[in-house]
Design an enzyme around this catalytic site. Structure first.
Site, PDB file in Angstrom:
ATOM      1  N   SER A 100       0.864  -1.186   0.000  1.00 43.52           N
ATOM      2  CA  SER A 100       0.000   0.000   0.000  1.00 43.52           C
ATOM      3  C   SER A 100       0.894   1.227   0.000  1.00 43.52           C
ATOM      4  O   SER A 100       1.558   1.517   0.996  1.00 43.52           O
ATOM      5  CB  SER A 100      -0.916   0.000   1.223  1.00 43.52           C
ATOM      6  N   LYS A 175      -7.418   1.772  -2.431  1.00 43.89           N
ATOM      7  CA  LYS A 175      -6.898   1.314  -1.139  1.00 43.89           C
ATOM      8  C   LYS A 175      -6.870   2.472  -0.135  1.00 43.89           C
ATOM      9  O   LYS A 175      -7.212   2.302   1.044  1.00 43.89           O
ATOM     10  CB  LYS A 175      -5.490   0.734  -1.332  1.00 43.89           C
ATOM     11  N   LYS A 243       0.693   5.820   8.189  1.00 44.62           N
ATOM     12  CA  LYS A 243       1.230   6.024   6.831  1.00 44.62           C
ATOM     13  C   LYS A 243       0.089   6.164   5.825  1.00 44.62           C
ATOM     14  O   LYS A 243       0.074   7.072   4.984  1.00 44.62           O
ATOM     15  CB  LYS A 243       2.127   4.838   6.445  1.00 44.62           C
TER      16      LYS A 243
END
Length: 297
Positions: A100, A175, A243
């Site tokens: 990701s 995502k 993140k």
């Protein structure tokens, strides 16, 4: 193993990569793995895969290279440079990055791979460790239709919902949206848990009935026990969700989309990390609500 399935190199054998690579072995693929920790390579070998001493060795003979590493800097580190994937993979190989990362990193990777004759898909996943182990991940893909068609049988050994979402970077964008929804959902559940407990309600009963109605969600189903037992052993670490919230807030800003609630939850995730809880599961957002509510030492 002599079969007609493509040979696979797997780079990155962490919480997600290990069970996923093993599921490919179970599905009959020849999988050669490389990661930084030797014990993780040994685990793949014990499951019937092969180990490699370097990225270059792992990818040299591979038809498909799959990467599953924490973030954009790691993807760049393994893809580029003389020891990296692009320099050492054979022309015509298909690189499927399941990490990701930022949509831009995926777009750049596809562009740079084109010169080397390597095809690329970004294919991040949702479903966490349990989804990886059970091979029921949701896989959101960006790239060309023909490459997606090639990858599909392999992806079907890893997940249940596999969708091409658009050109390179689209998988990462979806995502990012996924991580936004999950974080806000966990935060709402955490607030409800503290409210219910302070009200003296039977929490297990309350969560059961809530999960049967419109408030029910995959998040609540998967994280109910974490909330009830205060078990925050990571399926997905706060550090990684931090993140991801950075990725989604930045990407949304770039396209001019406002994320008012997402921005608040991003700050709550950041504060939890600043308090030393970065290694805990993202359901530990509960700890943040408890601190704010004065119910935790």
């Amino acid at each position: 193993m002599s079969n007609n399935l493509p040979k696979v190199a797997w780079i990155g054998l962490g919480i997600m990569g290990s069970p996923m690579s093993e599921n490919l072995v179970k599905a009959g693929y020849e999988v050669t793995g490389y990661t930084l920790e030797q014990d993780k390579i040994d685990r793949l070998v014990a499951a019937g895969g092969k180990g490699a001493p370097s990225i270059a060795d792992a990818v040299a003979d591979a038809d498909v290279v799959i990467t599953m590493v924490p973030a954009s800097p790691q993807v760049e580190a393994i893809a580029y440079g003389p020891e990296g994937i692009l320099e050492n993979a054979k022309r015509g190989a298909l690189l499927i990055d399941m990490s990701s990362i930022t949509p831009q990193t995926s777009v750049d990777l596809a562009k740079n791979a084109l010169d080397k004759g390597v095809r690329v898909l970004d294919a991040p996943v949702s479903g966490g460790e349990a989804g990886a182990v059970e091979a029921v991940l949701s896989i959101m893909v960006g790239g060309e239709q023909a490459d997606f068609d090639t990858a599909r049988p392999l992806l079907e050994a890893l997940g249940r919902t596999i969708v091409l979402c658009g050109p390179h970077g689209s998988g990462q964008t979806v995502k990012a949206a996924n991580q936004l929804i999950v974080a806000v959902n966990i935060q709402a559940c955490a607030e409800a848990v503290v409210f219910l407990e302070k009200s003296g309600v039977d929490l297990a009963a309350a969560l059961d009935v809530l999960n049967g109605g419109l408030a029910g969600s995959t998040v609540l189903t998967r994280k109910k026990d974490n909330f009830l037992k205060r078990d925050f052993a990571p399926g997905f670490r706060i550090d990684l969700h931090h993140k991801d919230m950075g990725i989604v807030t930045d990407a949304a800003r770039n396209v001019g989309a406002a994320l008012p609630v997402g921005a608040v939850v991003a700050q709550l995730v950041a504060s939890l990390r600043a308090q030393g809880d970065g290694g805990l599961d993202h359901s530990a957002l509960l700890r943040s609500v408890e601190r704010l509510s004065g119910s935790q030492a």
